[in-house]
Design a protein around this motif. Structure first.
Motif, mmCIF file in Angstrom:
data_model
loop_
_atom_site.group_PDB
_atom_site.id
_atom_site.type_symbol
_atom_site.label_atom_id
_atom_site.label_comp_id
_atom_site.label_asym_id
_atom_site.label_seq_id
_atom_site.Cartn_x
_atom_site.Cartn_y
_atom_site.Cartn_z
ATOM 1 N N ALA A 232 0.841 -1.194 0.000
ATOM 2 C CA ALA A 232 0.000 0.000 0.000
ATOM 3 C C ALA A 232 0.877 1.245 0.000
ATOM 4 O O ALA A 232 2.004 1.240 0.491
ATOM 5 N N VAL A 233 0.327 2.313 -0.568
ATOM 6 C CA VAL A 233 1.021 3.597 -0.575
ATOM 7 C C VAL A 233 -0.020 4.700 -0.399
ATOM 8 O O VAL A 233 -1.144 4.590 -0.901
ATOM 9 N N ALA A 234 0.320 5.731 0.354
ATOM 10 C CA ALA A 234 -0.533 6.910 0.493
ATOM 11 C C ALA A 234 0.011 8.008 -0.413
ATOM 12 O O ALA A 234 1.215 8.294 -0.394
ATOM 13 N N ILE A 235 -0.861 8.594 -1.217
ATOM 14 C CA ILE A 235 -0.492 9.673 -2.127
ATOM 15 C C ILE A 235 -1.372 10.875 -1.782
ATOM 16 O O ILE A 235 -2.595 10.824 -1.940
ATOM 17 N N ARG A 236 -0.742 11.934 -1.293
ATOM 18 C CA ARG A 236 -1.494 13.064 -0.754
ATOM 19 C C ARG A 236 -1.028 14.394 -1.337
ATOM 20 O O ARG A 236 0.165 14.683 -1.384
ATOM 21 N N GLY A 237 -2.000 15.204 -1.772
ATOM 22 C CA GLY A 237 -1.713 16.568 -2.172
ATOM 23 C C GLY A 237 -1.820 17.486 -0.964
ATOM 24 O O GLY A 237 -2.715 17.317 -0.121
ATOM 25 N N ILE A 238 -0.930 18.459 -0.856
ATOM 26 C CA ILE A 238 -0.913 19.351 0.305
ATOM 27 C C ILE A 238 -1.876 20.514 0.086
ATOM 28 O O ILE A 238 -1.743 21.279 -0.877
ATOM 29 N N CYS A 239 -2.853 20.643 1.005
ATOM 30 C CA CYS A 239 -3.879 21.677 0.856
ATOM 31 C C CYS A 239 -3.755 22.788 1.897
ATOM 32 O O CYS A 239 -4.343 23.859 1.739
ATOM 33 N N ASP A 240 -3.013 22.557 2.987
ATOM 34 C CA ASP A 240 -2.805 23.572 4.022
ATOM 35 C C ASP A 240 -1.588 23.179 4.838
ATOM 36 O O ASP A 240 -0.922 22.184 4.533
ATOM 37 N N TYR A 241 -1.320 23.954 5.906
ATOM 38 C CA TYR A 241 -0.130 23.701 6.716
ATOM 39 C C TYR A 241 -0.464 23.209 8.122
ATOM 40 O O TYR A 241 0.356 23.314 9.040
ATOM 41 N N SER A 242 -1.666 22.705 8.331
ATOM 42 C CA SER A 242 -2.064 22.134 9.627
ATOM 43 C C SER A 242 -1.800 23.102 10.775
ATOM 44 O O SER A 242 -1.304 22.709 11.836
ATOM 45 N N ASP A 243 -2.141 24.369 10.586
ATOM 46 C CA ASP A 243 -1.878 25.362 11.625
ATOM 47 C C ASP A 243 -3.119 26.204 11.890
ATOM 48 O O ASP A 243 -4.193 25.945 11.338
ATOM 49 N N LYS A 244 -2.969 27.207 12.716
ATOM 50 C CA LYS A 244 -4.104 28.039 13.126
ATOM 51 C C LYS A 244 -4.705 28.838 11.977
ATOM 52 O O LYS A 244 -5.821 29.357 12.086
#
Length: 322
Positions: A232-244
């Motif tokens: 298995a592999v996870a392929i993810r596009g970055i949509c934000d920076y997980s911050d406030k």
């Protein structure tokens, strides 16, 4: 059971919509709340199914993965979607794929400190993506026959994204930034809680020096895949920076960073279907399945011959005795 080369697990409808707008649907299936489709991957010659989770999160990802594994023999599982960036090396629109998955939702330990605060110790035993699969995905960015296709992908996705978000937006560390040319990154991805906390982000970032992103589903997918010995592999596009600033970023861009991230992840997969190294990996998985099936069929045929052989033997003994 039918064999498929790639099974896509997709958490959100917006991500699923990007996938099925890129790869035409051949047919669809429903079982209770589970909905999945068979996809046409075009001239690649590979077969595929894609399931839309019935909700967000690890439990739903487990249900979706188990549903596919119970109905198909699967060559490779790909978890596809968007994620929040953790590393300072990743930018909005970049695509990250897993070398390792840290499931911090599993076996976390919470205790009190001497100062009356909570201390959380996370699970540090990662799931691993097959190194040959990770290398296959990274191959396109190396100096080789795929490099021009990779650069075309970067250019196409950059101009598409820049047309959606042409101006500046609030980025990392409260600084304004603009859409940049998408890069790809191999490394560690965290399966954890959805958060806008900088403290939480700082805490989990200590798990691995190559920690790229955080999402909420991979732990369930990888645990199910590992039990069945399916890579298995996870392929993810970055949509934000997980911050406030996550909500403010989405407001400023009218949610378009989510669209960009999902589109980049899906088109990254489409590009990979012309990748000879990925072909080698998928072909090896298919050949392994065919070898097992052939051996199983022979064993089954032999077992079916035994009763008739014994019956003939008994008949011959009975004739001799008479």
């Amino acid at each position: 059971m039918k064999f498929v080369d790639i099974a896509f697990v997709v958490p959100l409808k917006e991500e699923f919509d990007r996938l099925v707008s890129t790869f035409p649907v051949i047919c669809d299936h429903v079982d209770g709340t589970q909905f999945w489709v068979e996809l046409d991957l075009g001239s690649s010659g590979y077969t595929s199914v894609a399931i839309l989770q019935d909700s967000m999160g690890k439990a739903a990802a487990t249900r979706a993965t188990e549903m596919l594994l119970s109905r198909y023999n699967i060559g490779t599982i790909m978890l596809v979607g968007i994620a929040g960036g953790l590393s300072g090396d990743v930018a909005i629109g970049d695509v990250c794929f897993s070398g390792s998955i840290f499931d911090i939702l599993e076996n976390a330990k919470v205790s009190d400190t001497a100062k009356g605060k909570l201390k959380i110790e996370y699970n540090t035993l990662p799931f691993k993506t097959d190194s040959l699969l990770s290398f296959s995905l990274k191959y396109i960015s190396l100096p080789n026959q795929m490099k021009s296709a990779f650069e075309d992908w970067q250019s196409d996705q950059y101009y598409s994204a820049a047309s959606l978000v042409p101006g500046e937006f609030i980025g990392r560390k409260d600084k304004n930034e603009k859409i940049s040319i998408p890069q790809i990154h191999e490394g560690s991805i965290v399966c954890g809680s959805v958060s806008k906390s900088d403290i939480y982000k700082s805490n989990i970032s200590t798990l691995d020096r190559k920690l790229l992103a955080v999402e909420t589903e991979a732990g369930g997918v990888f645990a199910s895949a590992e039990r069945r010995n399916v890579p298995a592999v996870a392929i993810r596009g970055i949509c934000d920076y997980s911050d406030k600033n996550k909500n403010k970023l989405e407001e400023q861009t009218e949610g378009n960073t989510r669209w960009i991230a999902a589109a980049n992840a899906v088109t990254f997969i489409r590009m990979q279907l012309s990748n000879p190294q990925l072909h080698r990996f998928l072909d090896a998985r298919r050949e392994a399945f065919n070898g097992i099936k052939e051996a199983t069929d022979k064993a089954k045929a032999l077992l079916e011959l035994v009763p008739s052989a014994l019956a003939r033997k008994r008949q011959a003994v009975a004739v001799q005795a008479a």
